[in-house]
Motif scaffolding. Structure first.
Motif, mmCIF file in Angstrom:
data_model
loop_
_atom_site.group_PDB
_atom_site.id
_atom_site.type_symbol
_atom_site.label_atom_id
_atom_site.label_comp_id
_atom_site.label_asym_id
_atom_site.label_seq_id
_atom_site.Cartn_x
_atom_site.Cartn_y
_atom_site.Cartn_z
ATOM 1 N N UNK A 149 0.834 -1.189 0.000
ATOM 2 C CA UNK A 149 0.000 0.000 0.000
ATOM 3 C C UNK A 149 0.876 1.249 0.000
ATOM 4 N N UNK A 150 0.507 2.236 -0.776
ATOM 5 C CA UNK A 150 1.158 3.553 -0.779
ATOM 6 C C UNK A 150 2.663 3.460 -1.043
ATOM 7 N N UNK A 151 3.082 2.582 -1.922
ATOM 8 C CA UNK A 151 4.503 2.340 -2.173
ATOM 9 C C UNK A 151 4.958 3.103 -3.417
ATOM 10 N N UNK A 152 5.531 4.271 -3.193
ATOM 11 C CA UNK A 152 6.149 5.022 -4.272
ATOM 12 C C UNK A 152 7.502 4.367 -4.537
ATOM 13 N N UNK A 153 7.941 4.354 -5.776
ATOM 14 C CA UNK A 153 9.220 3.743 -6.122
ATOM 15 C C UNK A 153 10.323 4.195 -5.168
ATOM 16 N N UNK A 154 11.125 3.238 -4.735
ATOM 17 C CA UNK A 154 12.211 3.547 -3.792
ATOM 18 C C UNK A 154 13.560 3.636 -4.481
ATOM 19 N N UNK A 155 13.592 3.604 -5.800
ATOM 20 C CA UNK A 155 14.869 3.655 -6.495
ATOM 21 C C UNK A 155 15.573 4.980 -6.250
ATOM 22 N N UNK A 156 14.821 6.080 -6.379
ATOM 23 C CA UNK A 156 15.388 7.378 -6.016
ATOM 24 C C UNK A 156 14.257 8.347 -5.729
ATOM 25 N N UNK A 157 14.570 9.359 -4.960
ATOM 26 C CA UNK A 157 13.651 10.470 -4.730
ATOM 27 C C UNK A 157 14.494 11.742 -4.684
ATOM 28 N N UNK A 158 13.944 12.803 -5.266
ATOM 29 C CA UNK A 158 14.676 14.073 -5.345
ATOM 30 C C UNK A 158 13.736 15.226 -5.036
ATOM 31 N N UNK A 159 14.208 16.146 -4.214
ATOM 32 C CA UNK A 159 13.435 17.341 -3.924
ATOM 33 C C UNK A 159 14.153 18.210 -2.915
ATOM 34 N N UNK A 160 13.430 19.222 -2.427
ATOM 35 C CA UNK A 160 14.030 20.084 -1.409
ATOM 36 C C UNK A 160 14.233 19.262 -0.137
ATOM 37 N N UNK A 161 15.198 19.660 0.660
ATOM 38 C CA UNK A 161 15.601 18.871 1.831
ATOM 39 C C UNK A 161 14.436 18.623 2.785
ATOM 40 N N UNK A 162 13.612 19.613 3.023
ATOM 41 C CA UNK A 162 12.489 19.443 3.954
ATOM 42 C C UNK A 162 11.499 18.385 3.451
ATOM 43 N N UNK A 163 11.171 18.418 2.165
ATOM 44 C CA UNK A 163 10.223 17.443 1.614
ATOM 45 C C UNK A 163 10.789 16.028 1.629
ATOM 46 N N UNK A 164 12.060 15.884 1.277
ATOM 47 C CA UNK A 164 12.685 14.549 1.295
ATOM 48 C C UNK A 164 12.780 14.036 2.724
ATOM 49 N N UNK A 165 13.082 14.910 3.661
ATOM 50 C CA UNK A 165 13.110 14.524 5.073
ATOM 51 C C UNK A 165 11.736 14.015 5.518
ATOM 52 N N UNK A 166 10.676 14.724 5.156
ATOM 53 C CA UNK A 166 9.321 14.293 5.528
ATOM 54 C C UNK A 166 8.990 12.943 4.893
ATOM 55 N N UNK A 167 9.364 12.763 3.633
ATOM 56 C CA UNK A 167 9.068 11.510 2.933
ATOM 57 C C UNK A 167 9.685 10.310 3.645
ATOM 58 N N UNK A 168 10.916 10.455 4.115
ATOM 59 C CA UNK A 168 11.643 9.328 4.701
ATOM 60 C C UNK A 168 11.600 9.310 6.234
ATOM 61 N N UNK A 169 10.723 10.117 6.850
ATOM 62 C CA UNK A 169 10.631 10.176 8.308
ATOM 63 C C UNK A 169 9.531 9.291 8.892
ATOM 64 N N UNK A 170 9.074 8.324 8.155
ATOM 65 C CA UNK A 170 8.022 7.430 8.659
ATOM 66 C C UNK A 170 8.534 6.609 9.832
ATOM 67 N N UNK A 171 7.616 6.228 10.704
ATOM 68 C CA UNK A 171 7.969 5.315 11.786
ATOM 69 C C UNK A 171 8.342 3.953 11.206
#
Length: 180
Positions: A149-171
């Motif tokens: 569920x809700x699995x965006x590709x994990x090969x790469x992600x690119x963006x501003x530091x705050x957005x990338x931090x939020x994306x990868x800050x899951x429990x």
């Protein structure tokens, strides 16, 4: 608000995951394709970084949280490494010093910089900087073979530091949640 054009010197590249046969080639591809970017290797205390450490600006070493049981609908499924990915991605992201971050798995290669142009164009068109670019390839469908569920590709992600931090800050994911 006018969109800012991202330069390679504005980017921290976080290479996340175990040391693989092609990790050194990946690091060299980053230096070639994204000259001037900050290069961070984020891996685990179970990995030998001796051969790759000289090729990065910084190594971030985390304790390995272990894997979860397989959740795919096929008999040959490998164990689920989402918690490993979350821990090593976030540790590398937290050590990044540039305003934009490219998070890439350690088993990929960088063959171009088109994602930067795409990001610049999307930001220019929308007038917003808080966008994330990631591939559709390996973005999973909940009823497909991989059924995440809700699995965006994990090969790469690119963006501003705050957005990338939020994306990868899951429990971290529990066994119960991983098999839902």
């Amino acid at each position: 608000m006018s969109a800012v054009l991202v330069k390679f010197s504005d980017i921290s590249v976080v290479v996340q995951g175990p040391i693989r046969a092609n990790t050194r080639e990946l690091l060299e591809s980053v230096r070639h394709q994204l000259a001037g970017s900050e290069l961070i290797l984020s891996t685990f205390d179970t990995e030998d970084v001796t051969m790759v450490a000289p090729h990065v600006d910084r190594c971030v070493i985390s304790s390995d949280p272990g894997s979860l049981k397989p959740t795919l609908k096929i008999n040959t499924a490998e164990r689920n490494n989402i918690n490993r990915q979350l821990v090593s991605s976030l540790a590398g992201i937290k050590s990044a010093t540039r305003p934009y971050i490219l998070k890439v798995r350690s088993d990929c290669l960088i063959q171009g910089s088109g994602f930067v142009n795409l990001y610049n164009n999307v930001c220019k068109a929308t007038g917003e900087q808080n966008r994330i670019v990631c591939p559709s390839f390996f973005t999973r469908h909940q009823q497909g073979l991989s059924c995440y569920l809700f699995h965006v590709s994990d090969w790469f992600s690119f963006g501003d530091a705050e957005s990338i931090n939020r994306l990868w800050s899951a429990n971290l994911m529990s066994e119960v949640d991983s098999s839902y």
